[in-house]
Design a protein around this motif. Structure first.
Motif, PDB file in Angstrom:
ATOM      1  N   MET A 154       0.823  -1.205   0.000  1.00 36.70           N
ATOM      2  CA  MET A 154       0.000   0.000   0.000  1.00 36.70           C
ATOM      3  C   MET A 154       0.860   1.259   0.000  1.00 36.70           C
ATOM      4  SD  MET A 154      -3.157  -0.859   2.572  1.00 36.70           S
ATOM      5  CE  MET A 154      -4.373  -2.119   2.165  1.00 36.70           C
ATOM      6  N   ARG A 155       1.916   1.261   0.786  1.00 38.97           N
ATOM      7  CA  ARG A 155       2.785   2.436   0.831  1.00 38.97           C
ATOM      8  C   ARG A 155       3.400   2.708  -0.543  1.00 38.97           C
ATOM      9  NH1 ARG A 155       8.548   2.475   3.819  1.00 38.97           N
ATOM     10  NH2 ARG A 155       8.928   1.238   1.946  1.00 38.97           N
ATOM     11  N   THR A 156       3.830   1.659  -1.223  1.00 41.25           N
ATOM     12  CA  THR A 156       4.388   1.823  -2.566  1.00 41.25           C
ATOM     13  C   THR A 156       3.367   2.412  -3.522  1.00 41.25           C
ATOM     14  OG1 THR A 156       5.830  -0.087  -2.185  1.00 41.25           O
ATOM     15  CG2 THR A 156       5.524   0.615  -4.465  1.00 41.25           C
ATOM     16  N   PHE A 157       2.116   1.935  -3.414  1.00 40.27           N
ATOM     17  CA  PHE A 157       1.065   2.457  -4.284  1.00 40.27           C
ATOM     18  C   PHE A 157       0.773   3.918  -3.970  1.00 40.27           C
ATOM     19  CE2 PHE A 157      -3.214   3.226  -5.775  1.00 40.27           C
ATOM     20  CZ  PHE A 157      -3.280   2.525  -6.962  1.00 40.27           C
ATOM     21  N   GLN A 159       2.743   6.141  -2.760  1.00 43.41           N
ATOM     22  CA  GLN A 159       3.849   6.991  -3.181  1.00 43.41           C
ATOM     23  C   GLN A 159       3.811   7.294  -4.670  1.00 43.41           C
ATOM     24  OE1 GLN A 159       7.179   4.694  -1.752  1.00 43.41           O
ATOM     25  NE2 GLN A 159       7.289   5.786   0.205  1.00 43.41           N
ATOM     26  N   GLN A 160       3.123   6.462  -5.440  1.00 38.54           N
ATOM     27  CA  GLN A 160       3.030   6.679  -6.879  1.00 38.54           C
ATOM     28  C   GLN A 160       1.900   7.629  -7.259  1.00 38.54           C
ATOM     29  OE1 GLN A 160       2.730   2.812  -8.675  1.00 38.54           O
ATOM     30  NE2 GLN A 160       4.814   2.204  -8.144  1.00 38.54           N
ATOM     31  N   LEU A 161       1.039   7.969  -6.323  1.00 40.44           N
ATOM     32  CA  LEU A 161      -0.049   8.896  -6.614  1.00 40.44           C
ATOM     33  C   LEU A 161       0.506  10.315  -6.743  1.00 40.44           C
ATOM     34  CD1 LEU A 161      -2.810   7.583  -4.160  1.00 40.44           C
ATOM     35  CD2 LEU A 161      -2.599   7.133  -6.608  1.00 40.44           C
ATOM     36  N   PRO A 162      -0.082  11.144  -7.629  1.00 42.80           N
ATOM     37  CA  PRO A 162       0.411  12.529  -7.803  1.00 42.80           C
ATOM     38  C   PRO A 162       0.300  13.322  -6.506  1.00 42.80           C
ATOM     39  CG  PRO A 162      -1.058  11.907  -9.596  1.00 42.80           C
ATOM     40  CD  PRO A 162      -1.163  10.820  -8.566  1.00 42.80           C
ATOM     41  N   SER A 163       1.407  13.896  -6.075  1.00 46.76           N
ATOM     42  CA  SER A 163       1.404  14.687  -4.848  1.00 46.76           C
ATOM     43  C   SER A 163       0.636  15.992  -5.005  1.00 46.76           C
ATOM     44  CB  SER A 163       2.846  14.985  -4.424  1.00 46.76           C
ATOM     45  OG  SER A 163       3.533  15.683  -5.464  1.00 46.76           O
ATOM     46  N   SER A 164       0.443  16.438  -6.251  1.00 46.81           N
ATOM     47  CA  SER A 164      -0.273  17.694  -6.481  1.00 46.81           C
ATOM     48  C   SER A 164      -1.722  17.620  -6.005  1.00 46.81           C
ATOM     49  CB  SER A 164      -0.237  18.052  -7.967  1.00 46.81           C
ATOM     50  OG  SER A 164      -0.797  17.006  -8.747  1.00 46.81           O
ATOM     51  N   LEU A 165      -2.327  16.407  -6.046  1.00 43.40           N
ATOM     52  CA  LEU A 165      -3.705  16.262  -5.569  1.00 43.40           C
ATOM     53  C   LEU A 165      -3.796  16.540  -4.073  1.00 43.40           C
ATOM     54  CD1 LEU A 165      -4.739  12.996  -7.485  1.00 43.40           C
ATOM     55  CD2 LEU A 165      -5.352  15.351  -8.052  1.00 43.40           C
ATOM     56  N   GLY A 288      -3.733  -4.259  -9.157  1.00 41.15           N
ATOM     57  CA  GLY A 288      -3.057  -4.121  -7.875  1.00 41.15           C
ATOM     58  C   GLY A 288      -1.840  -4.996  -7.734  1.00 41.15           C
ATOM     59  N   ILE A 289      -1.831  -6.156  -8.365  1.00 35.71           N
ATOM     60  CA  ILE A 289      -0.709  -7.065  -8.218  1.00 35.71           C
ATOM     61  C   ILE A 289       0.528  -6.555  -8.943  1.00 35.71           C
ATOM     62  CG2 ILE A 289      -1.003  -8.496 -10.266  1.00 35.71           C
ATOM     63  CD1 ILE A 289      -0.344  -9.697  -6.661  1.00 35.71           C
ATOM     64  N   MET A 290       0.340  -5.566  -9.834  1.00 36.68           N
ATOM     65  CA  MET A 290       1.460  -4.994 -10.583  1.00 36.68           C
ATOM     66  C   MET A 290       2.054  -3.779  -9.892  1.00 36.68           C
ATOM     67  SD  MET A 290       1.752  -6.979 -13.139  1.00 36.68           S
ATOM     68  CE  MET A 290       2.867  -6.034 -14.181  1.00 36.68           C
ATOM     69  N   VAL A 291       1.613  -3.508  -8.652  1.00 37.29           N
ATOM     70  CA  VAL A 291       2.099  -2.341  -7.930  1.00 37.29           C
ATOM     71  C   VAL A 291       3.622  -2.402  -7.776  1.00 37.29           C
ATOM     72  CG1 VAL A 291       2.118  -1.190  -5.698  1.00 37.29           C
ATOM     73  CG2 VAL A 291      -0.018  -1.938  -6.676  1.00 37.29           C
ATOM     74  N   GLY A 292       4.276  -1.337  -8.162  1.00 44.11           N
ATOM     75  CA  GLY A 292       5.715  -1.267  -7.992  1.00 44.11           C
ATOM     76  C   GLY A 292       6.519  -1.912  -9.091  1.00 44.11           C
ATOM     77  N   SER A 293       5.845  -2.534 -10.070  1.00 43.66           N
ATOM     78  CA  SER A 293       6.604  -3.213 -11.121  1.00 43.66           C
ATOM     79  C   SER A 293       7.104  -2.242 -12.189  1.00 43.66           C
ATOM     80  CB  SER A 293       5.720  -4.278 -11.777  1.00 43.66           C
ATOM     81  OG  SER A 293       4.574  -3.686 -12.379  1.00 43.66           O
ATOM     82  N   ILE A 294       6.475  -1.058 -12.292  1.00 46.49           N
ATOM     83  CA  ILE A 294       6.867  -0.074 -13.290  1.00 46.49           C
ATOM     84  C   ILE A 294       7.225   1.224 -12.578  1.00 46.49           C
ATOM     85  CG2 ILE A 294       6.144   1.263 -15.295  1.00 46.49           C
ATOM     86  CD1 ILE A 294       4.254  -0.970 -16.022  1.00 46.49           C
ATOM     87  N   LYS A 295       8.356   1.733 -12.820  1.00 45.66           N
ATOM     88  CA  LYS A 295       8.806   2.972 -12.231  1.00 45.66           C
ATOM     89  C   LYS A 295       8.971   4.013 -13.337  1.00 45.66           C
ATOM     90  CE  LYS A 295       9.286   1.635  -7.919  1.00 45.66           C
ATOM     91  NZ  LYS A 295       8.538   2.233  -6.817  1.00 45.66           N
ATOM     92  N   GLU A 296       8.482   5.198 -13.038  1.00 46.71           N
ATOM     93  CA  GLU A 296       8.618   6.269 -14.039  1.00 46.71           C
ATOM     94  C   GLU A 296       9.977   6.947 -13.888  1.00 46.71           C
ATOM     95  OE1 GLU A 296       5.334   8.864 -13.559  1.00 46.71           O
ATOM     96  OE2 GLU A 296       3.840   7.381 -14.188  1.00 46.71           O
TER      97      GLU A 296
END
Length: 296
Positions: A154-157, A159-165, A288-296
């Protein structure tokens, strides 16, 4: 344009067909057995279709108040335990994403160490007894409120959300909890559904807790009841096998429902809810199972 069949394609389809059949056949066998007359199933082998089709096995199960009570306990522990686990884990994970959280490193190790080391069954039993959880419904819920693995996902997910929101909401005067409820949770449905599926399946299938920490019959879940049914019917199954080897058959006038047929019907009833729920969560599960598998 006609499709060209290569040797690899033929082998691939054959392998997948055989693999699918070996996966599905146990379910087909259990369903066929649960819909069969108990005596017919004991005296004759079943492969795909029921022998002496009947619903008496299911009728006998739902007539049993002990089974119905166990089913209610299982549903309650699954719903309450899964909801509290997901919500509290999400709160913890969201807090760990805050850079200004005091003692952030301490709290991370606080939940990480128990995931590596365990006191064992006897210390857990003593702890549950001192907390008053023995023969208590909440023994199914409180010990499983947190999971380090789920919190990290959950923490990884988050952290990937836009901080601007979050920043725009805080500018408008929203508190951290309001941001969490109104922004983070709605955007995190894939990971929330994934964790809910993991935890829900665990609660539904858990027989260990009810076997070793609960002695009151009214608090036993259905999986513990099923485990006891499997143990009790093993001796009867061995006796029936010896009888068949000596050429002895069970008289149809003695009974139409056997422990083995009841066991098969109980397996279906205990498994069906999870099978029905999974298709509704599958679209979230794949994301959800792909959380953290792709990094921008």
């Amino acid at each position: 344009m006609k499709k060209k069949w290569s040797l690899f394609s033929i082998f691939n389809y054959l392998f997948l067909a055989v693999f699918s059949f070996t996966t599905l056949y146990p379910f087909i066998y259990i369903i066929a057995y649960s819909l069969s007359d108990g005596v017919e199933a004991m005296n004759h082998p079943i492969y795909f279709l029921p022998r002496g089709f009947t619903l008496e096995n299911y009728i006998q199960i739902f007539k049993d108040t002990t089974f119905l009570n166990a089913y209610v306990i299982t549903i309650l522990r699954t719903v309450i335990g899964t909801f509290l686990h997901v919500f509290l884990s999400a709160l913890f994970a969201y807090a760990l994403t805050r850079k200004s959280l005091p003692g952030k490193t301490f709290f991370t190790f606080f939940i990480f160490i128990p995931s590596i080391f365990s006191g064992g069954m006897i210390p857990n039993f003593i702890l549950y007894r001192e907390l008053g959880l023995i023969n208590n419904f909440w023994v199914y819920v409180f010990p499983f409120l947190f999971s380090f693995f789920h919190i990290i996902i959950m923490r990884t997910f988050f952290q990937q959300l836009p901080s601007s929101l979050e920043e725009s909401a805080q500018i408008d005067g929203a508190s951290n909890f309001r941001v969490f409820i109104s922004i983070i949770l709605p955007l995190s449905m894939p990971v929330m559904a994934t964790i809910a599926l993991f935890q829900g399946v665990f609660h539904w299938n858990d027989w260990f807790t009810g076997t070793y920490f609960v002695t009151e019959e009214s608090l036993r879940p259905v999986q513990t009841l099923l485990n006891e049914l499997l143990t009790e019917s093993e001796a009867l199954a061995n006796a029936a096998q010896k009888a068949s080897q000596t050429g002895t058959t069970v008289s149809a006038g003695v009974m139409t429902v056997t422990p083995e047929s009841l066991r098969m019907a109980t397996l279906i009833v205990a498994t069906l809810p999870i099978i029905c729920v999974y298709p509704f969560l599958q679209k979230y599960f794949v994301k959800g199972i792909m959380v953290g598998s792709i990094k921008e």
